[in-house]
Structures are given as structure tokens and as C-alpha cells.
Design a protein around this motif. Structure first.
Motif, PDB file in Angstrom:
ATOM      1  N   VAL A  93      -0.799   8.444  -6.735  1.00  0.00           N
ATOM      2  CA  VAL A  93       0.647   8.442  -7.496  1.00  0.00           C
ATOM      3  C   VAL A  93       0.369   8.295  -8.778  1.00  0.00           C
ATOM      4  O   VAL A  93      -0.200   7.632  -9.577  1.00  0.00           O
ATOM      5  CB  VAL A  93       1.072   7.167  -6.579  1.00  0.00           C
ATOM      6  CG1 VAL A  93       2.610   7.111  -7.372  1.00  0.00           C
ATOM      7  CG2 VAL A  93       1.366   7.080  -5.422  1.00  0.00           C
ATOM      8  N   GLU A  94       1.047   9.264  -9.425  1.00  0.00           N
ATOM      9  CA  GLU A  94       0.706   9.356 -10.818  1.00  0.00           C
ATOM     10  C   GLU A  94       1.496   8.018 -11.600  1.00  0.00           C
ATOM     11  O   GLU A  94       2.586   7.708 -11.151  1.00  0.00           O
ATOM     12  CB  GLU A  94       1.696  10.607 -11.485  1.00  0.00           C
ATOM     13  CG  GLU A  94       1.232  11.841 -11.151  1.00  0.00           C
ATOM     14  CD  GLU A  94      -0.300  12.068 -11.958  1.00  0.00           C
ATOM     15  OE1 GLU A  94      -0.494  11.483 -12.876  1.00  0.00           O
ATOM     16  OE2 GLU A  94      -0.839  12.675 -11.265  1.00  0.00           O
ATOM     17  N   PRO A  95       0.909   7.643 -12.670  1.00  0.00           N
ATOM     18  CA  PRO A  95       1.301   6.628 -13.307  1.00  0.00           C
ATOM     19  C   PRO A  95       2.813   6.605 -13.589  1.00  0.00           C
ATOM     20  O   PRO A  95       3.594   5.592 -13.608  1.00  0.00           O
ATOM     21  CB  PRO A  95       0.416   6.250 -14.414  1.00  0.00           C
ATOM     22  CG  PRO A  95      -1.007   6.815 -14.092  1.00  0.00           C
ATOM     23  CD  PRO A  95      -0.489   8.026 -13.234  1.00  0.00           C
TER      24      PRO A  95
ATOM     25  N   PRO B  59      -3.753   4.755  -4.273  1.00  0.00           N
ATOM     26  CA  PRO B  59      -5.310   5.498  -4.329  1.00  0.00           C
ATOM     27  C   PRO B  59      -5.659   5.981  -5.937  1.00  0.00           C
ATOM     28  O   PRO B  59      -4.560   6.389  -6.564  1.00  0.00           O
ATOM     29  CB  PRO B  59      -5.082   6.797  -3.520  1.00  0.00           C
ATOM     30  CG  PRO B  59      -3.823   6.525  -2.465  1.00  0.00           C
ATOM     31  CD  PRO B  59      -2.891   5.628  -3.360  1.00  0.00           C
ATOM     32  N   LYS B  60      -6.641   5.778  -6.126  1.00  0.00           N
ATOM     33  CA  LYS B  60      -7.199   5.999  -7.334  1.00  0.00           C
ATOM     34  C   LYS B  60      -6.841   7.806  -7.753  1.00  0.00           C
ATOM     35  O   LYS B  60      -6.858   8.506  -6.709  1.00  0.00           O
ATOM     36  CB  LYS B  60      -8.703   5.719  -7.756  1.00  0.00           C
ATOM     37  CG  LYS B  60      -8.870   4.400  -7.704  1.00  0.00           C
ATOM     38  CD  LYS B  60     -10.263   3.916  -8.079  1.00  0.00           C
ATOM     39  CE  LYS B  60     -10.469   2.523  -8.275  1.00  0.00           C
ATOM     40  NZ  LYS B  60     -11.795   1.947  -8.698  1.00  0.00           N
ATOM     41  N   THR B  61      -7.082   8.239  -8.819  1.00  0.00           N
ATOM     42  CA  THR B  61      -6.903   9.430  -9.268  1.00  0.00           C
ATOM     43  C   THR B  61      -7.959  10.271  -8.584  1.00  0.00           C
ATOM     44  O   THR B  61      -9.331   9.754  -8.493  1.00  0.00           O
ATOM     45  CB  THR B  61      -7.254   9.417 -10.885  1.00  0.00           C
ATOM     46  OG1 THR B  61      -6.335   8.963 -11.414  1.00  0.00           O
ATOM     47  CG2 THR B  61      -7.111  11.243 -11.185  1.00  0.00           C
ATOM     48  N   GLY B  62      -7.631  11.388  -8.043  1.00  0.00           N
ATOM     49  CA  GLY B  62      -8.565  12.287  -7.357  1.00  0.00           C
ATOM     50  C   GLY B  62      -8.581  12.105  -5.996  1.00  0.00           C
ATOM     51  O   GLY B  62      -9.226  12.383  -5.335  1.00  0.00           O
TER      52      GLY B  62
ATOM     53  N   TRP C 214       0.979  -1.140  -0.094  1.00  0.00           N
ATOM     54  CA  TRP C 214       0.118   0.106   0.067  1.00  0.00           C
ATOM     55  C   TRP C 214       0.961   1.264  -0.184  1.00  0.00           C
ATOM     56  O   TRP C 214       1.906   1.522   0.707  1.00  0.00           O
ATOM     57  CB  TRP C 214      -1.007   0.042   1.242  1.00  0.00           C
ATOM     58  CG  TRP C 214      -1.678  -1.286   1.533  1.00  0.00           C
ATOM     59  CD1 TRP C 214      -1.457  -2.280   2.353  1.00  0.00           C
ATOM     60  CD2 TRP C 214      -3.021  -1.514   0.837  1.00  0.00           C
ATOM     61  NE1 TRP C 214      -2.390  -3.115   2.032  1.00  0.00           N
ATOM     62  CE2 TRP C 214      -3.476  -2.555   1.248  1.00  0.00           C
ATOM     63  CE3 TRP C 214      -3.941  -0.631  -0.020  1.00  0.00           C
ATOM     64  CZ2 TRP C 214      -4.538  -3.510   0.794  1.00  0.00           C
ATOM     65  CZ3 TRP C 214      -5.009  -1.202  -0.383  1.00  0.00           C
ATOM     66  CH2 TRP C 214      -5.480  -2.607  -0.107  1.00  0.00           C
ATOM     67  N   PHE C 215       0.794   2.067  -0.939  1.00  0.00           N
ATOM     68  CA  PHE C 215       1.714   3.409  -1.153  1.00  0.00           C
ATOM     69  C   PHE C 215       0.968   4.479  -1.310  1.00  0.00           C
ATOM     70  O   PHE C 215       0.092   4.288  -2.364  1.00  0.00           O
ATOM     71  CB  PHE C 215       2.789   3.022  -2.035  1.00  0.00           C
ATOM     72  CG  PHE C 215       3.803   4.131  -1.893  1.00  0.00           C
ATOM     73  CD1 PHE C 215       4.905   3.967  -1.070  1.00  0.00           C
ATOM     74  CD2 PHE C 215       3.729   5.306  -2.902  1.00  0.00           C
ATOM     75  CE1 PHE C 215       5.925   4.861  -1.002  1.00  0.00           C
ATOM     76  CE2 PHE C 215       4.797   6.216  -2.830  1.00  0.00           C
ATOM     77  CZ  PHE C 215       5.703   6.271  -1.964  1.00  0.00           C
ATOM     78  N   ARG C 216       1.223   5.655  -0.715  1.00  0.00           N
ATOM     79  CA  ARG C 216       0.417   7.014  -0.934  1.00  0.00           C
ATOM     80  C   ARG C 216       1.465   7.991  -1.249  1.00  0.00           C
ATOM     81  O   ARG C 216       2.755   7.763  -0.931  1.00  0.00           O
ATOM     82  CB  ARG C 216      -0.224   7.250   0.344  1.00  0.00           C
ATOM     83  CG  ARG C 216      -1.264   6.284   0.564  1.00  0.00           C
ATOM     84  CD  ARG C 216      -1.201   6.301   2.084  1.00  0.00           C
ATOM     85  NE  ARG C 216      -1.865   4.938   2.691  1.00  0.00           N
ATOM     86  CZ  ARG C 216      -1.138   3.940   2.864  1.00  0.00           C
ATOM     87  NH1 ARG C 216       0.129   3.771   2.877  1.00  0.00           N
ATOM     88  NH2 ARG C 216      -1.986   2.774   3.399  1.00  0.00           N
ATOM     89  N   ASP C 217       1.048   8.928  -1.804  1.00  0.00           N
ATOM     90  CA  ASP C 217       2.126   9.884  -2.387  1.00  0.00           C
ATOM     91  C   ASP C 217       2.995  10.441  -1.422  1.00  0.00           C
ATOM     92  O   ASP C 217       4.372  10.830  -1.576  1.00  0.00           O
ATOM     93  CB  ASP C 217       1.381  11.035  -3.130  1.00  0.00           C
ATOM     94  CG  ASP C 217       2.164  11.947  -3.997  1.00  0.00           C
ATOM     95  OD1 ASP C 217       3.320  11.363  -4.561  1.00  0.00           O
ATOM     96  OD2 ASP C 217       2.058  13.148  -3.658  1.00  0.00           O
TER      97      ASP C 217
END
Length: 146
Positions: free
Chosen positions: A104-106, A96-99, A66-69
């Protein structure tokens, strides 16, 4: 199991899309209060094993990260995750999904994966708030190469 039965299970248990099998040990990294608990339970239901935590000191059959920005350096997290698995095993990077907070950006995922020596093979939506990116350690041809 028929294709229809497999498809029905994927709809009721999205963890079925991750390819884990009964008896496999899956190590979970990056756990926090915001993880998808239904997905975690689904993985445990498929494998018949509890998810191994960050203190697990044996080789796992796969990793859920699990990773967040704002969790730090993604490349470092991926390198740490590869130390827990055998060559060819999969790492599912949950972001987390976009928004959503922590997205995290692809392109960041792709760059970090490549730097960590991993190949990104697919991405799937596994819950309302999380996307899973499948990363694998490349299988190297050892015979005859010196």
C-alpha cells in the motif's frame, strides 16, 4: 529497565517497538495466512493476553490492522478499527513492504488516515515482510469548547 535492556528486547521481540504494555487488550483485524506470526506472538508475550479477534465486542486498548492493497477500502477499514478503541488509543496499520504483494502506497495510507479522522505519527519496520504505521485518534479538547 535500562535503555540497553529495552533496546535488546526490541531486537529479539520487534513487537516491543509498538508500545503495548502488560494487561492491555489488543484487537486484531484483517488476519489472514500471510500475517507475521512471530510478531503476533510477540505482542501476546508483552501484553500477556491473546489477541482479540474481529468478534470482540468490548473496547480494546489498541488495534493491529493487517491490510493489503486488494483488501478493499482502507478508509472504511480504519473507520471500523476506530469503533473498537477509546479516544487517544493507537491503531497499528500493518501493510506489506514495498515490492511485496499487496503493498500500500504511503500516500494512500496518509489520505485514508486523514479521511478516517486519524493522525499518522510514525512508521516502523516490524518484520521481514511488514511495515507498521502508527495511527492515533486525536485527543479533543472538550472543556470550554461549544
Amino acid at each position: 529497565m535500562s535503555a540497553t535492556a529495552g533496546h535488546a528486547e526490541e531486537q529479539t521481540n520487534p513487537a516491543g517497538r509498538l508500545g503495548f504494555e502488560p494487561g492491555q487488550v489488543v484487537q486484531e483485524l484483517g488476519y489472514d495466512d500471510d500475517v507475521d506470526h512471530e510478531l503476533r506472538e510477540g505482542i501476546e508475550g508483552i501484553t500477556g493476553e491473546e489477541l482479540a479477534d474481529e468478534e470482540y465486542d468490548d473496547v480494546a486498548d489498541g488495534v493491529i490492522l493487517w491490510f493489503r492493497d486488494d483488501d478493499g477500502d482502507l478508509t472504511d477499514a480504519l473507520v471500523d478499527a476506530t469503533s473498537a478503541i477509546d479516544e487517544g488509543a493507537q491503531i497499528w496499520l500493518m501493510t506489506p513492504k514495498t515490492g511485496r504483494d499487496g503493498h500500500v502506497e504511503p500516500s494512500d495510507i496518509g489520505e485514508a488516515a486523514q479521511t478516517a479522522g486519524l493522525a499518522q505519527t510514525s512508521s516502523v519496520n516490524v518484520s521481514k515482510d511488514w511495515t507498521a504505521s502508527r495511527l492515533v485518534t486525536p485527543k479533543t479538547a472538550k472543556a470550554g469548547k461549544r
